[in-house]
Motif scaffolding. Structure first.
Motif, PDB file in Angstrom:
ATOM      1  N   ASP A   1       0.825  -1.207   0.000  1.00 43.85           N
ATOM      2  CA  ASP A   1       0.000   0.000   0.000  1.00 43.85           C
ATOM      3  C   ASP A   1       0.859   1.258   0.000  1.00 43.85           C
ATOM      4  OD1 ASP A   1      -2.180  -1.623   0.071  1.00 43.85           O
ATOM      5  OD2 ASP A   1      -2.454  -1.498   2.256  1.00 43.85           O
ATOM      6  N   ALA A   2       1.943   1.219   0.752  1.00 45.17           N
ATOM      7  CA  ALA A   2       2.824   2.386   0.789  1.00 45.17           C
ATOM      8  C   ALA A   2       3.477   2.630  -0.559  1.00 45.17           C
ATOM      9  CB  ALA A   2       3.893   2.196   1.874  1.00 45.17           C
ATOM     10  N   GLN A   3       3.857   1.547  -1.264  1.00 45.42           N
ATOM     11  CA  GLN A   3       4.474   1.710  -2.575  1.00 45.42           C
ATOM     12  C   GLN A   3       3.469   2.194  -3.614  1.00 45.42           C
ATOM     13  OE1 GLN A   3       6.243  -2.070  -3.391  1.00 45.42           O
ATOM     14  NE2 GLN A   3       7.984  -1.763  -1.991  1.00 45.42           N
ATOM     15  N   ALA A   4       2.166   1.835  -3.431  1.00 46.67           N
ATOM     16  CA  ALA A   4       1.151   2.244  -4.407  1.00 46.67           C
ATOM     17  C   ALA A   4       0.855   3.737  -4.326  1.00 46.67           C
ATOM     18  CB  ALA A   4      -0.135   1.443  -4.189  1.00 46.67           C
ATOM     19  N   ARG A   5       1.104   4.396  -3.229  1.00 48.46           N
ATOM     20  CA  ARG A   5       0.836   5.818  -3.084  1.00 48.46           C
ATOM     21  C   ARG A   5       1.873   6.625  -3.850  1.00 48.46           C
ATOM     22  NH1 ARG A   5      -2.655   7.101   0.782  1.00 48.46           N
ATOM     23  NH2 ARG A   5      -1.754   9.166   1.099  1.00 48.46           N
ATOM     24  N   THR A   6       1.434   7.732  -4.391  1.00 52.03           N
ATOM     25  CA  THR A   6       2.326   8.587  -5.160  1.00 52.03           C
ATOM     26  C   THR A   6       3.154   9.463  -4.233  1.00 52.03           C
ATOM     27  OG1 THR A   6       0.646  10.313  -5.343  1.00 52.03           O
ATOM     28  CG2 THR A   6       0.646   8.591  -7.036  1.00 52.03           C
TER      29      THR A   6
ATOM     30  N   ALA B   1       3.253  12.679  -4.291  1.00 49.00           N
ATOM     31  CA  ALA B   1       2.432  13.805  -3.839  1.00 49.00           C
ATOM     32  C   ALA B   1       1.565  13.415  -2.650  1.00 49.00           C
ATOM     33  CB  ALA B   1       1.545  14.305  -4.986  1.00 49.00           C
ATOM     34  N   GLU B   2       1.023  12.186  -2.666  1.00 52.61           N
ATOM     35  CA  GLU B   2       0.206  11.738  -1.548  1.00 52.61           C
ATOM     36  C   GLU B   2       1.035  11.562  -0.281  1.00 52.61           C
ATOM     37  OE1 GLU B   2      -3.267   9.245  -3.948  1.00 52.61           O
ATOM     38  OE2 GLU B   2      -1.434   8.243  -3.263  1.00 52.61           O
ATOM     39  N   ARG B   3       2.244  11.043  -0.437  1.00 52.42           N
ATOM     40  CA  ARG B   3       3.111  10.897   0.735  1.00 52.42           C
ATOM     41  C   ARG B   3       3.529  12.257   1.285  1.00 52.42           C
ATOM     42  NH1 ARG B   3       5.023   6.271  -2.209  1.00 52.42           N
ATOM     43  NH2 ARG B   3       6.609   7.530  -3.247  1.00 52.42           N
ATOM     44  N   ASP B   4       3.779  13.233   0.392  1.00 51.37           N
ATOM     45  CA  ASP B   4       4.099  14.585   0.862  1.00 51.37           C
ATOM     46  C   ASP B   4       2.911  15.210   1.592  1.00 51.37           C
ATOM     47  OD1 ASP B   4       6.568  14.262  -0.253  1.00 51.37           O
ATOM     48  OD2 ASP B   4       6.098  15.348  -2.099  1.00 51.37           O
ATOM     49  N   PHE B   5       1.708  14.962   1.077  1.00 49.20           N
ATOM     50  CA  PHE B   5       0.518  15.497   1.751  1.00 49.20           C
ATOM     51  C   PHE B   5       0.363  14.881   3.138  1.00 49.20           C
ATOM     52  CE2 PHE B   5      -3.953  15.477   2.867  1.00 49.20           C
ATOM     53  CZ  PHE B   5      -4.371  16.761   2.525  1.00 49.20           C
ATOM     54  N   ASP B   6       0.584  13.571   3.233  1.00 49.53           N
ATOM     55  CA  ASP B   6       0.478  12.919   4.538  1.00 49.53           C
ATOM     56  C   ASP B   6       1.513  13.452   5.518  1.00 49.53           C
ATOM     57  OD1 ASP B   6      -1.552  11.448   3.490  1.00 49.53           O
ATOM     58  OD2 ASP B   6      -0.352   9.643   3.123  1.00 49.53           O
TER      59      ASP B   6
ATOM     60  N   TYR C   1       0.113  17.203   6.391  1.00 47.63           N
ATOM     61  CA  TYR C   1      -1.201  17.361   7.014  1.00 47.63           C
ATOM     62  C   TYR C   1      -1.713  16.097   7.692  1.00 47.63           C
ATOM     63  CZ  TYR C   1      -1.064  21.343   3.842  1.00 47.63           C
ATOM     64  OH  TYR C   1      -0.693  22.473   3.165  1.00 47.63           O
ATOM     65  N   GLY C   2      -0.985  15.003   7.564  1.00 46.48           N
ATOM     66  CA  GLY C   2      -1.472  13.752   8.116  1.00 46.48           C
ATOM     67  C   GLY C   2      -2.313  13.010   7.099  1.00 46.48           C
ATOM     68  N   PRO C   3      -2.646  11.761   7.370  1.00 44.00           N
ATOM     69  CA  PRO C   3      -3.464  10.975   6.433  1.00 44.00           C
ATOM     70  C   PRO C   3      -4.814  11.630   6.201  1.00 44.00           C
ATOM     71  CG  PRO C   3      -2.470   9.565   8.104  1.00 44.00           C
ATOM     72  CD  PRO C   3      -2.222  10.955   8.549  1.00 44.00           C
ATOM     73  N   TYR C   4      -5.251  11.586   4.936  1.00 44.35           N
ATOM     74  CA  TYR C   4      -6.506  12.235   4.555  1.00 44.35           C
ATOM     75  C   TYR C   4      -7.678  11.300   4.844  1.00 44.35           C
ATOM     76  CZ  TYR C   4     -10.239  14.123   1.647  1.00 44.35           C
ATOM     77  OH  TYR C   4     -11.433  14.605   1.191  1.00 44.35           O
ATOM     78  N   ASP C   5      -8.673  11.814   5.531  1.00 46.16           N
ATOM     79  CA  ASP C   5      -9.886  11.063   5.835  1.00 46.16           C
ATOM     80  C   ASP C   5     -11.070  11.819   5.241  1.00 46.16           C
ATOM     81  OD1 ASP C   5     -11.866   9.486   6.782  1.00 46.16           O
ATOM     82  OD2 ASP C   5     -11.557   9.926   8.911  1.00 46.16           O
TER      83      ASP C   5
END
Length: 359
Positions: free
Chosen positions: A93-98, A100-105, A108-112
């Motif tokens: 799952d971590a490898q599937a994230r881009t 940009a998504e990892r930078d956002f997390d 700002y933390g994980p998006y819910d």
């Protein structure tokens, strides 16, 4: 002394009987002691299976005694495998994230999405105002009976015997006759541009389109719109009205019934005084409307509540016709095609045989 030997022989059987009773009691005591010893001694599941593999009590004894070492090893191996598989899934799952998504997390933390306070509120669809439902359901059953026995077979026969270009020309002809009504109501709704476009369509199709049989106005980018006085009353503020189903002419609201009375004097077809001409044209228009609705018959098949389906779909369509101009372009693009299509396959005021405004 002859009597003593006789007495001694007489007591011998009683002594033998007492000895037998003592031996019997001793044997019973030994058996019970052996049984208590066997019950106190634990029996392993493997021994019970070897001693009596068909004994149904052996399985329960094995279950009480606990798992064998082989089963414990298998359980430990399964737990180890599960513990290894879980980190692998997290890694995937971590490898599937881009990036940009990892930078956002990281920022700002994980998006819910469920807890996002910036999301707009859920859309609230207006409820159907149907206080006359009992009457409407009875009328709906009557209309369905007439439709199954007369209107739908007639529409299917019309499709079977009439070529498609001819049917298209008939639809264009009746649609063109409704453009003056659209122009007047668009002007009453404060849309002069749409009113001018409707009159331009009417003039162009009536002249170059040979009485509206052809549609050169669409080639000239003059889109077809449909407005009526019922919509005008809705734009003026009468947005919520009682739902009512008319005999033979289907769904309406009280507002739309009054709107048909207001549209009747503006219809060119109702200005024809000769009944021999007007009535056949009105009948042909009714058949044309039912032909356009043949495509919706498959949607109603198998419906648990046909009345509720027709009522809700009609009201949704009608609300969009009244409120659609207030929506922005982005919202309009997200709507389904049947809502954005401006055709109105309902019985218009021009097809009503009798109206209160008739002389």
């Amino acid at each position: 002394m002859p009597t003593r030997p006789r007495n001694r022989h007489r007591r011998a059987p009683s002594q033998a009987l007492g000895l037998c009773l003592v031996l019997a009691v001793a044997s019973v005591g030994c058996a019970s002691a052996q049984a208590r010893s066997d019950a106190a001694q634990p029996v392993s599941s493997a021994d019970s299976l070897l001693n009596d593999p068909l004994d149904p009590g052996a399985d329960s004894a094995a279950a009480v005694a606990g798992d064998s070492p082989a089963q414990q090893d298998a359980g430990e191996q399964a737990e180890t495998t599960t513990g290894i598989a879980a980190p692998d899934e997290d890694t995937a799952d971590a490898q599937a994230r881009t990036d940009a998504e990892r930078d956002f997390d990281a920022l700002y933390g994980p998006y819910d999405p469920v807890a996002d306070p910036n999301l707009p509120a859920a859309a609230q669809m207006p409820g159907v105002y149907d206080p006359w439902e009992r009457y409407n359901r009875s009328m709906h059953r009557f209309n369905n009976a007439v439709d199954r026995s007369v209107a739908r077979p007639l529409a299917r026969f019309y499709v079977a015997v009439t070529p498609r270009p001819v049917r298209l020309g008939v639809s264009n002809f009746f649609s063109n006759l409704g453009q003056p009504v659209t122009a007047v109501n668009a002007l009453l709704q404060g849309k002069p541009g749409q009113a001018g476009q409707a009159m331009g369509r009417f003039v162009l199709n009536t002249t170059l389109g040979i009485a509206g049989i052809f549609d050169p106005a669409s080639d000239a980018n003059l889109d077809r719109r449909s407005e009526d006085f019922g919509q005008t009353l809705g734009v003026w503020g009468w947005e919520r009205s009682r739902y009512v189903e008319l005999p033979l002419f289907g769904p309406r609201t009280v507002r739309d019934v009054l709107g048909m009375v207001g549209d009747a004097p503006l219809s060119p077809l109702r200005q024809v005084e000769e009944d021999k001409i007007r009535i056949p044209l009105q009948g042909l228009q009714l058949v044309d409307v039912r032909t356009q609705l043949l495509s919706t018959d498959s949607l109603r098949e198998g419906a648990a509540d046909d009345y509720a389906l027709v009522r809700d779909a009609w009201m949704q369509r009608r609300n969009y016709q009244i409120l659609g101009d207030r929506m922005n372009e982005e919202t309009d693009d997200a709507l389904p095609d049947y809502l954005r299509d401006d055709d109105n396959p309902l019985v218009p005021a021009s097809a009503m045989p009798v109206m209160p405004t008739d002389n």
